[in-house]
Design a protein around this motif. Structure first.
Motif, PDB file in Angstrom:
ATOM      1  N   VAL A  44       0.857  -1.200   0.000  1.00  0.00           N
ATOM      2  CA  VAL A  44       0.000   0.000   0.000  1.00  0.00           C
ATOM      3  C   VAL A  44       0.885   1.241   0.000  1.00  0.00           C
ATOM      4  N   GLY A  45       0.388   2.292  -0.659  1.00  0.00           N
ATOM      5  CA  GLY A  45       1.157   3.539  -0.744  1.00  0.00           C
ATOM      6  C   GLY A  45       2.489   3.309  -1.429  1.00  0.00           C
ATOM      7  N   ALA A  46       2.427   2.686  -2.597  1.00  0.00           N
ATOM      8  CA  ALA A  46       3.657   2.232  -3.275  1.00  0.00           C
ATOM      9  C   ALA A  46       4.479   3.373  -3.859  1.00  0.00           C
ATOM     10  N   LEU A  65      -0.975  -0.578  -4.404  1.00  0.00           N
ATOM     11  CA  LEU A  65      -1.977   0.490  -4.399  1.00  0.00           C
ATOM     12  C   LEU A  65      -1.284   1.826  -4.197  1.00  0.00           C
ATOM     13  N   GLU A  66      -1.708   2.824  -4.963  1.00  0.00           N
ATOM     14  CA  GLU A  66      -1.134   4.162  -4.815  1.00  0.00           C
ATOM     15  C   GLU A  66      -2.212   5.188  -5.158  1.00  0.00           C
ATOM     16  N   PRO A  67      -2.575   6.056  -4.187  1.00  0.00           N
ATOM     17  CA  PRO A  67      -3.668   7.009  -4.437  1.00  0.00           C
ATOM     18  C   PRO A  67      -3.251   8.297  -5.141  1.00  0.00           C
ATOM     19  N   VAL A 108       4.471  -2.073   3.958  1.00  0.00           N
ATOM     20  CA  VAL A 108       4.337  -0.620   4.137  1.00  0.00           C
ATOM     21  C   VAL A 108       5.733  -0.042   4.280  1.00  0.00           C
ATOM     22  N   SER A 109       6.070   0.904   3.422  1.00  0.00           N
ATOM     23  CA  SER A 109       7.353   1.590   3.606  1.00  0.00           C
ATOM     24  C   SER A 109       7.124   3.085   3.481  1.00  0.00           C
ATOM     25  N   LEU A 110       7.366   3.773   4.587  1.00  0.00           N
ATOM     26  CA  LEU A 110       7.235   5.232   4.658  1.00  0.00           C
ATOM     27  C   LEU A 110       5.814   5.658   4.290  1.00  0.00           C
TER      28      LEU A 110
HETATM   29  C1  LIG Z   1       6.702   8.992   1.400  1.00  0.00           C
HETATM   30  S1  LIG Z   1       5.747   8.205   0.183  1.00  0.00           S
HETATM   31  C2  LIG Z   1       6.397   6.537   0.240  1.00  0.00           C
HETATM   32  C3  LIG Z   1       6.240   5.809  -1.047  1.00  0.00           C
HETATM   33  C4  LIG Z   1       6.806   4.395  -1.089  1.00  0.00           C
HETATM   34  N1  LIG Z   1       6.091   3.500  -0.202  1.00  0.00           N
HETATM   35  C5  LIG Z   1       8.260   4.341  -0.807  1.00  0.00           C
HETATM   36  O1  LIG Z   1       8.689   3.549   0.013  1.00  0.00           O
HETATM   37  O2  LIG Z   1       9.001   5.090  -1.472  1.00  0.00           O
HETATM   38  C6  LIG Z   1       4.154   8.019   0.984  1.00  0.00           C
HETATM   39  C7  LIG Z   1       3.143   7.386   0.071  1.00  0.00           C
HETATM   40  O3  LIG Z   1       1.941   7.086   0.789  1.00  0.00           O
HETATM   41  C8  LIG Z   1       0.858   7.370  -0.070  1.00  0.00           C
HETATM   42  N2  LIG Z   1      -0.349   7.535   0.765  1.00  0.00           N
HETATM   43  C9  LIG Z   1      -0.736   8.619   1.465  1.00  0.00           C
HETATM   44  N3  LIG Z   1      -1.914   8.389   2.082  1.00  0.00           N
HETATM   45  C10 LIG Z   1      -2.276   7.124   1.759  1.00  0.00           C
HETATM   46  C11 LIG Z   1      -3.394   6.305   2.086  1.00  0.00           C
HETATM   47  N4  LIG Z   1      -4.354   6.742   2.877  1.00  0.00           N
HETATM   48  N5  LIG Z   1      -3.432   5.059   1.569  1.00  0.00           N
HETATM   49  C12 LIG Z   1      -2.442   4.605   0.773  1.00  0.00           C
HETATM   50  N6  LIG Z   1      -1.358   5.338   0.436  1.00  0.00           N
HETATM   51  C13 LIG Z   1      -1.278   6.576   0.922  1.00  0.00           C
HETATM   52  C14 LIG Z   1       1.280   8.620  -0.794  1.00  0.00           C
HETATM   53  O4  LIG Z   1       0.523   8.868  -1.959  1.00  0.00           O
HETATM   54  C15 LIG Z   1       2.739   8.293  -1.085  1.00  0.00           C
HETATM   55  O5  LIG Z   1       2.896   7.577  -2.274  1.00  0.00           O
END
Ligand SMILES: C[S@@+](CC[C@H](N)C(=O)[O-])C[C@H]1O[C@@H](n2cnc3c(N)ncnc32)[C@H](O)[C@@H]1O
Length: 211
Positions: A44-46, A65-67, A108-110
């Motif tokens: 999630v949040g890729a 998943l990426e919003p 989940v990463s960051l």
């Molecule tokens: C700092 S980025 C990290 C991206 C990636 N996971 C990485 O390790 O590089 C945070 C990510 O979380 C996503 N995000 C924010 N709110 C979210 C939600 N409610 N559900 C899923 N993803 C979300 C953002 O769109 C963004 O892509």
């Protein structure tokens, strides 16, 4: 209702910031995060798909998943080059459009710093995982000294506005442990180094299993 969360400026800057982090050792952290992960994976949040190149061959499929639409487009391109089959779709961690107990691993990463409701996101990840399935986590977290937490709280007044809703003081490992997971492995560290004074330096990386 749309699952899109638009942050166009952040979305253009984040891949560059991540490339700088990779040069400082972030790629090795992604290897550590995903080492020996297996089976069907829900990420999630890729973001722009920075993890995709780090999945081992023991992974059979990644559903990512990426919003954020700009990041999602980048992730779709990264998925085409990934060593394991990966698909990318819109979606929020708090409201997963996936079947119960349908994944072996969740990643989940960051991300748990940025979701609006981390407790609900963790409940959804637990629902999606099979019993005994693994949650792989790499997150920046609340500092471990009162001075660091005071500093993070002060920066957190403006931080979410420049970092797409990211929060600095979340006790994410505690929250994972309180959400029906058992933490099997955990390493606390500061990135990029133990002496870093960056407000997002305190990090945790590890593996938890779904109870
Ligand atoms: C700092 S980025 C990290 C991206 C990636 N996971 C990485 O390790 O590089 C945070 C990510 O979380 C996503 N995000 C924010 N709110 C979210 C939600 N409610 N559900 C899923 N993803 C979300 C953002 O769109 C963004 O892509």
């Amino acid at each position: 209702m749309t699952d899109d969360r638009r942050h166009p400026i952040f979305a253009r800057l984040y891949p560059r910031m991540d490339a700088a982090c990779a040069r400082a050792g972030g790629g090795e952290l992604r290897d550590e995060l995903l080492a020996s992960a297996r089976g069907r994976v829900l990420e999630v949040g890729a973001g722009h798909g920075a993890n995709f190149a780090h999945y081992p061959a023991t992974v059979t499929e990644v559903v990512a998943l990426e919003p954020e639409p700009t990041l999602r487009a980048r992730a779709e391109a990264a998925a085409r080059d990934a060593r394991v089959p990966a698909t990318v779709r819109p979606g929020l961690a708090e409201d997963l459009d996936v079947a119960d107990v349908s994944f072996d691993t969740a990643v989940v990463s960051l991300v748990l710093c940025s979701v609006r409701d981390p407790g609900r996101a963790l409940a959804e990840l637990r629902r999606a995982l099979r019993p005994g399935g693994e949650l792989r986590f790499y997150e920046h977290v609340r500092g471990d000294t009162p001075a660091m937490v005071r500093y993070q709280r002060a920066v957190d007044v403006v931080w979410p506005y420049v970092a797409a809703g990211c929060r600095l003081t979340r006790p994410t490992a505690d929250r994972i442990a309180a959400s029906g997971f058992t933490i099997r492995r955990r390493r606390d560290f500061r990135f990029p180094g133990e002496r870093s004074l960056h407000p997002a330096a305190p990090c945790v990386i590890g593996v938890a299993t779904r109870d």
